[in-house]
Design a protein around this motif. Structure first.
Motif, PDB file in Angstrom:
ATOM      1  N   ARG A   1       0.814  -1.362   0.092  1.00  0.00           N
ATOM      2  CA  ARG A   1       0.112  -0.232   0.324  1.00  0.00           C
ATOM      3  C   ARG A   1       1.130   0.995   0.058  1.00  0.00           C
ATOM      4  NH1 ARG A   1      -2.109  -3.406   3.899  1.00  0.00           N
ATOM      5  NH2 ARG A   1      -4.039  -4.668   2.621  1.00  0.00           N
ATOM      6  N   LYS A   2       0.366   2.833  -0.916  1.00  0.00           N
ATOM      7  CA  LYS A   2       1.141   3.292  -0.661  1.00  0.00           C
ATOM      8  C   LYS A   2       0.212   4.790  -0.194  1.00  0.00           C
ATOM      9  CE  LYS A   2       4.381   1.941  -4.406  1.00  0.00           C
ATOM     10  NZ  LYS A   2       4.957   2.518  -5.222  1.00  0.00           N
ATOM     11  N   PRO A   3       0.648   5.474   0.342  1.00  0.00           N
ATOM     12  CA  PRO A   3       0.133   6.939   1.291  1.00  0.00           C
ATOM     13  C   PRO A   3      -0.703   7.470  -0.077  1.00  0.00           C
ATOM     14  CG  PRO A   3       2.160   7.175   1.433  1.00  0.00           C
ATOM     15  CD  PRO A   3       2.027   5.810   0.895  1.00  0.00           C
ATOM     16  N   PHE A   4      -0.588   7.687  -1.625  1.00  0.00           N
ATOM     17  CA  PHE A   4      -1.874   7.966  -2.367  1.00  0.00           C
ATOM     18  C   PHE A   4      -3.140   7.250  -2.622  1.00  0.00           C
ATOM     19  CE2 PHE A   4       0.326   5.847  -5.910  1.00  0.00           C
ATOM     20  CZ  PHE A   4       1.354   5.955  -5.198  1.00  0.00           C
ATOM     21  N   THR A   5      -2.686   5.837  -2.394  1.00  0.00           N
ATOM     22  CA  THR A   5      -3.658   5.027  -2.729  1.00  0.00           C
ATOM     23  C   THR A   5      -5.650   5.544  -2.165  1.00  0.00           C
ATOM     24  OG1 THR A   5      -3.010   3.238  -1.471  1.00  0.00           O
ATOM     25  CG2 THR A   5      -1.865   2.976  -3.245  1.00  0.00           C
ATOM     26  N   TYR A   6      -5.129   5.850  -1.773  1.00  0.00           N
ATOM     27  CA  TYR A   6      -6.650   6.115  -0.603  1.00  0.00           C
ATOM     28  C   TYR A   6      -6.951   7.281  -1.272  1.00  0.00           C
ATOM     29  CZ  TYR A   6      -4.196   9.498   2.027  1.00  0.00           C
ATOM     30  OH  TYR A   6      -3.355  10.541   2.390  1.00  0.00           O
ATOM     31  N   ILE A   7      -8.816   7.141  -0.572  1.00  0.00           N
ATOM     32  CA  ILE A   7      -9.199   8.145  -0.997  1.00  0.00           C
ATOM     33  C   ILE A   7     -10.339   8.860  -0.030  1.00  0.00           C
ATOM     34  CG2 ILE A   7     -11.711   6.977  -0.652  1.00  0.00           C
ATOM     35  CD1 ILE A   7     -11.953   9.055  -4.247  1.00  0.00           C
ATOM     36  N   LEU A   8      -9.682  10.035  -0.163  1.00  0.00           N
ATOM     37  CA  LEU A   8     -10.509  10.989   1.113  1.00  0.00           C
ATOM     38  C   LEU A   8     -11.969  11.643   0.438  1.00  0.00           C
ATOM     39  CD1 LEU A   8      -7.379  12.925   2.008  1.00  0.00           C
ATOM     40  CD2 LEU A   8      -8.159  11.090   3.069  1.00  0.00           C
ATOM     41  N   LEU A   9     -12.737  11.992   1.912  1.00  0.00           N
ATOM     42  CA  LEU A   9     -13.920  12.599   2.009  1.00  0.00           C
ATOM     43  C   LEU A   9     -14.222  13.341   3.239  1.00  0.00           C
ATOM     44  CD1 LEU A   9     -16.436   9.207   0.330  1.00  0.00           C
ATOM     45  CD2 LEU A   9     -15.086  11.629  -0.881  1.00  0.00           C
ATOM     46  N   LEU A  10     -14.807  14.471   2.636  1.00  0.00           N
ATOM     47  CA  LEU A  10     -15.160  14.934   3.328  1.00  0.00           C
ATOM     48  C   LEU A  10     -16.400  14.696   4.257  1.00  0.00           C
ATOM     49  CD1 LEU A  10     -14.816  18.576   2.065  1.00  0.00           C
ATOM     50  CD2 LEU A  10     -13.732  17.706   4.840  1.00  0.00           C
ATOM     51  N   ALA A  11     -16.767  15.285   5.083  1.00  0.00           N
ATOM     52  CA  ALA A  11     -18.345  15.452   6.077  1.00  0.00           C
ATOM     53  C   ALA A  11     -19.203  16.006   5.117  1.00  0.00           C
ATOM     54  CB  ALA A  11     -18.521  15.150   7.560  1.00  0.00           C
ATOM     55  N   LEU A  12     -18.962  17.154   4.883  1.00  0.00           N
ATOM     56  CA  LEU A  12     -19.322  18.114   3.644  1.00  0.00           C
ATOM     57  C   LEU A  12     -20.214  17.849   2.724  1.00  0.00           C
ATOM     58  CD1 LEU A  12     -17.335  21.089   4.326  1.00  0.00           C
ATOM     59  CD2 LEU A  12     -19.026  20.171   5.576  1.00  0.00           C
ATOM     60  N   SER A  13     -19.601  16.608   2.106  1.00  0.00           N
ATOM     61  CA  SER A  13     -20.449  16.296   0.728  1.00  0.00           C
ATOM     62  C   SER A  13     -21.948  15.558   0.865  1.00  0.00           C
ATOM     63  CB  SER A  13     -19.377  14.857   0.579  1.00  0.00           C
ATOM     64  OG  SER A  13     -18.227  15.977  -0.190  1.00  0.00           O
ATOM     65  N   VAL A  14     -22.697  15.676   0.167  1.00  0.00           N
ATOM     66  CA  VAL A  14     -24.053  15.000   0.396  1.00  0.00           C
ATOM     67  C   VAL A  14     -24.116  13.396   0.964  1.00  0.00           C
ATOM     68  CG1 VAL A  14     -25.990  14.688  -0.429  1.00  0.00           C
ATOM     69  CG2 VAL A  14     -24.879  16.291  -0.910  1.00  0.00           C
TER      70      VAL A  14
ATOM     71  N   SER B   1      -7.947  18.848  -2.121  1.00  0.00           N
ATOM     72  CA  SER B   1      -8.813  19.887  -2.953  1.00  0.00           C
ATOM     73  C   SER B   1     -10.248  19.065  -2.951  1.00  0.00           C
ATOM     74  CB  SER B   1      -8.510  20.141  -3.933  1.00  0.00           C
ATOM     75  OG  SER B   1      -7.006  21.683  -4.008  1.00  0.00           O
ATOM     76  N   TYR B   2     -11.140  19.708  -2.687  1.00  0.00           N
ATOM     77  CA  TYR B   2     -12.542  19.279  -3.065  1.00  0.00           C
ATOM     78  C   TYR B   2     -13.240  20.399  -3.751  1.00  0.00           C
ATOM     79  CZ  TYR B   2     -11.985  15.718   0.230  1.00  0.00           C
ATOM     80  OH  TYR B   2     -11.083  15.035   1.360  1.00  0.00           O
ATOM     81  N   GLY B   3     -13.257  20.095  -5.315  1.00  0.00           N
ATOM     82  CA  GLY B   3     -14.025  21.449  -5.670  1.00  0.00           C
ATOM     83  C   GLY B   3     -13.078  22.864  -4.867  1.00  0.00           C
ATOM     84  N   SER B   4     -13.681  23.637  -4.977  1.00  0.00           N
ATOM     85  CA  SER B   4     -13.255  25.036  -4.236  1.00  0.00           C
ATOM     86  C   SER B   4     -12.587  25.154  -2.820  1.00  0.00           C
ATOM     87  CB  SER B   4     -14.287  25.770  -4.644  1.00  0.00           C
ATOM     88  OG  SER B   4     -15.368  26.046  -3.414  1.00  0.00           O
ATOM     89  N   LEU B   5     -12.545  23.913  -2.649  1.00  0.00           N
ATOM     90  CA  LEU B   5     -12.410  23.873  -0.907  1.00  0.00           C
ATOM     91  C   LEU B   5     -11.011  23.244  -0.838  1.00  0.00           C
ATOM     92  CD1 LEU B   5     -13.281  24.376   2.678  1.00  0.00           C
ATOM     93  CD2 LEU B   5     -14.287  21.886   1.833  1.00  0.00           C
ATOM     94  N   ALA B   6     -10.651  23.631  -0.234  1.00  0.00           N
ATOM     95  CA  ALA B   6      -9.092  22.871   0.104  1.00  0.00           C
ATOM     96  C   ALA B   6      -8.551  21.837   1.656  1.00  0.00           C
ATOM     97  CB  ALA B   6      -7.832  23.579  -0.297  1.00  0.00           C
ATOM     98  N   LEU B   7      -8.438  21.638   2.002  1.00  0.00           N
ATOM     99  CA  LEU B   7      -8.493  20.955   3.468  1.00  0.00           C
ATOM    100  C   LEU B   7      -6.519  20.814   3.429  1.00  0.00           C
ATOM    101  CD1 LEU B   7     -10.637  17.825   4.333  1.00  0.00           C
ATOM    102  CD2 LEU B   7     -10.769  20.361   5.517  1.00  0.00           C
ATOM    103  N   PRO B   8      -5.971  21.678   4.990  1.00  0.00           N
ATOM    104  CA  PRO B   8      -4.665  22.089   4.704  1.00  0.00           C
ATOM    105  C   PRO B   8      -4.359  20.140   5.120  1.00  0.00           C
ATOM    106  CG  PRO B   8      -5.553  22.835   6.082  1.00  0.00           C
ATOM    107  CD  PRO B   8      -6.585  22.458   5.569  1.00  0.00           C
ATOM    108  N   ALA B   9      -2.621  20.006   4.532  1.00  0.00           N
ATOM    109  CA  ALA B   9      -1.943  18.811   5.161  1.00  0.00           C
ATOM    110  C   ALA B   9      -2.292  18.655   7.231  1.00  0.00           C
ATOM    111  CB  ALA B   9      -0.861  18.366   5.003  1.00  0.00           C
ATOM    112  N   GLY B  10      -2.528  17.364   7.291  1.00  0.00           N
ATOM    113  CA  GLY B  10      -2.388  17.367   9.031  1.00  0.00           C
ATOM    114  C   GLY B  10      -3.277  16.662   9.566  1.00  0.00           C
ATOM    115  N   GLU B  11      -3.015  16.039  10.789  1.00  0.00           N
ATOM    116  CA  GLU B  11      -3.629  15.336  11.124  1.00  0.00           C
ATOM    117  C   GLU B  11      -5.733  15.557  11.861  1.00  0.00           C
ATOM    118  OE1 GLU B  11      -2.365  13.742  14.536  1.00  0.00           O
ATOM    119  OE2 GLU B  11      -0.918  12.568  13.835  1.00  0.00           O
ATOM    120  N   TYR B  12      -6.446  14.836  11.363  1.00  0.00           N
ATOM    121  CA  TYR B  12      -7.532  14.514  10.949  1.00  0.00           C
ATOM    122  C   TYR B  12      -8.051  13.385  11.925  1.00  0.00           C
ATOM    123  CZ  TYR B  12      -6.933  18.316   7.362  1.00  0.00           C
ATOM    124  OH  TYR B  12      -7.023  19.432   7.456  1.00  0.00           O
ATOM    125  N   GLN B  13      -9.320  13.204  12.585  1.00  0.00           N
ATOM    126  CA  GLN B  13     -10.035  12.510  12.853  1.00  0.00           C
ATOM    127  C   GLN B  13     -10.806  11.206  11.538  1.00  0.00           C
ATOM    128  OE1 GLN B  13     -12.095  13.319  15.751  1.00  0.00           O
ATOM    129  NE2 GLN B  13     -12.121  11.477  17.411  1.00  0.00           N
TER     130      GLN B  13
END
Length: 137
Positions: free
Chosen positions: A2-15, A119-131
């Motif tokens: 597994r490599k770090p770029f193989t995952y998908i990230l989603l925001l809770a703000l998405s429907v 980035s999720y469209g116009s929203l960008a999340l900075p690198a860091g630790e997230y729950q």
């Protein structure tokens, strides 16, 4: 491997996401991220087949669990639900894996994980630790 770029990230703000975001206040152009829970699905490999399966697992998790958490009002409620339903989450992912005729399983956990800038469209999340709810295939 597994490599770090193989995952998908989603925001809770998405429907209809599995995760919950408290109303976020932004600072300047950066969104507040304290109230976010992210969904992090890690594929079994970098193969196109495993990457496609990862997306199907993500969709199935969102479909089956999203409605269960949609009425919850606090991040703590969602965390309690997720932690109390790890077996259900793993079984949901395993059903999609089984449908794909793969011989591996899924492991789910809630914790703090390191994420790159995303980035999720116009929203960008900075690198860091997230729950996040992380599902490893």
């Amino acid at each position: 491997m597994r490599k770090p770029f193989t995952y998908i990230l989603l925001l809770a703000l998405s429907v209809c996401l599995v995760v919950y975001a408290l109303p976020a206040q932004s600072v300047g152009s950066q969104p507040a991220t304290d109230g976010l829970l992210r969904l992090h699905v890690i594929a079994n490999s970098d193969s196109p087949e495993d990457q496609a399966l990862k997306l199907r697992v993500k969709d199935r998790i969102i479909s089956e669990i999203g409605g269960l958490v949609s009425g919850m009002e606090t991040k703590e409620e969602v965390l309690e639900f997720l932690q109390g339903n790890m077996r259900y989450i793993e079984d949901t992912a395993a059903r999609e894996i089984e449908d794909a005729k793969k011989e591996y399983g899924a492991r789910a956990e809630v914790g703090y994980f390191t994420f790159p800038t995303k980035s999720y469209g116009s929203l960008a999340l900075p690198a860091g630790e997230y729950q996040a709810l992380r599902i490893v295939l």
